[in-house]
Design a protein around this motif. Structure first.
Motif, PDB file in Angstrom:
ATOM      1  N   CYS A 187       0.797  -1.194  -0.168  1.00 13.10           N
ATOM      2  CA  CYS A 187       0.078   0.160  -0.035  1.00 13.10           C
ATOM      3  C   CYS A 187       0.868   1.241  -0.118  1.00 13.10           C
ATOM      4  O   CYS A 187       0.616   2.304  -0.755  1.00 13.10           O
ATOM      5  N   GLU A 188       1.820   1.125   0.828  1.00 13.59           N
ATOM      6  CA  GLU A 188       2.692   2.311   0.949  1.00 13.59           C
ATOM      7  C   GLU A 188       3.353   2.401  -0.531  1.00 13.59           C
ATOM      8  O   GLU A 188       3.585   3.779  -0.988  1.00 13.59           O
ATOM      9  N   TYR A 189       3.862   1.696  -1.005  1.00 15.02           N
ATOM     10  CA  TYR A 189       4.480   1.633  -2.548  1.00 15.02           C
ATOM     11  C   TYR A 189       3.571   2.200  -3.336  1.00 15.02           C
ATOM     12  O   TYR A 189       3.831   3.077  -4.333  1.00 15.02           O
ATOM     13  N   LYS A 233     -10.996  12.180   9.231  1.00 14.78           N
ATOM     14  CA  LYS A 233      -9.633  11.771   9.396  1.00 14.78           C
ATOM     15  C   LYS A 233      -9.565  10.397   8.772  1.00 14.78           C
ATOM     16  O   LYS A 233     -10.316   9.460   9.133  1.00 14.78           O
ATOM     17  N   ALA A 234      -8.450  10.032   8.067  1.00 11.22           N
ATOM     18  CA  ALA A 234      -8.093   8.746   7.520  1.00 11.22           C
ATOM     19  C   ALA A 234      -7.924   7.740   9.145  1.00 11.22           C
ATOM     20  O   ALA A 234      -7.056   8.269   9.695  1.00 11.22           O
ATOM     21  N   TYR A 235      -8.517   6.713   8.869  1.00 11.19           N
ATOM     22  CA  TYR A 235      -8.306   5.566  10.137  1.00 11.19           C
ATOM     23  C   TYR A 235      -7.634   4.499   9.857  1.00 11.19           C
ATOM     24  O   TYR A 235      -6.579   4.143  10.592  1.00 11.19           O
ATOM     25  N   ARG A 236      -7.906   3.806   9.070  1.00  8.11           N
ATOM     26  CA  ARG A 236      -7.216   2.502   8.439  1.00  8.11           C
ATOM     27  C   ARG A 236      -7.690   1.814   7.182  1.00  8.11           C
ATOM     28  O   ARG A 236      -8.975   2.142   6.718  1.00  8.11           O
ATOM     29  N   LEU A 295       1.505   6.941   3.318  1.00  3.75           N
ATOM     30  CA  LEU A 295       0.450   6.246   3.966  1.00  3.75           C
ATOM     31  C   LEU A 295       0.895   6.234   5.386  1.00  3.75           C
ATOM     32  O   LEU A 295       1.870   5.705   6.048  1.00  3.75           O
ATOM     33  N   ASP A 296      -0.243   6.773   6.385  1.00  2.00           N
ATOM     34  CA  ASP A 296       0.019   7.314   7.468  1.00  2.00           C
ATOM     35  C   ASP A 296      -1.021   6.516   8.460  1.00  2.00           C
ATOM     36  O   ASP A 296      -1.180   7.033   9.804  1.00  2.00           O
TER      37      ASP A 296
END
Length: 117
Positions: free
Chosen positions: A17-19, A52-55, A29-30
């Motif tokens: 996902c980070e990539y 906010k983004a959560y997961r 991705l945080d």
């Protein structure tokens, strides 16, 4: 049926996902990326709370029964939700901006991917 070590797979999913979000959108991705074995109708989901983004969560059933292509399609789908959300763009299913990004990156629209149960 494939068996997997949850923590190892969660680390691999987070790395992928980070990539993807970094290379496709220039976004970091945080949030956590987790496996949720309670997901039955959904193969994955991006969760936001209080603006906010959560997961991001992936169904254990997807990881057990899905093909590599199906897993990557769901991963891209959820990452696109996240990246567009972070960029302040339309990120919900059915919105034109989101659907265009799915096409651009070869992912599926919601409810169009079916994995053997």
């Amino acid at each position: 049926m494939r068996k997997f070590d949850v923590k190892t797979i969660e680390i691999q999913l987070k790395d992928m996902c980070e990539y993807f979000v970094q290379n496709a959108y220039g976004v970091e991705l945080d949030i956590p990326v987790l496996i949720n074995n309670r997901l039955k109708r959904s193969l994955g989901r991006f969760i936001e709370k209080a603006g906010k983004a959560y997961r991001i969560e992936f169904s254990g059933m997807l990881l057990t029964n899905g093909t590599e292509e199906q897993i990557m399609s769901v991963l891209k789908h959820e990452c696109i939700h996240y990246a567009l959300f972070k960029l302040g763009r339309n990120h919900r299913d059915g919105q034109e901006d989101f659907e265009n990004e799915l096409l651009k990156y070869g992912s599926h629209s919601t409810n169009s991917l079916h994995v053997k149960r």
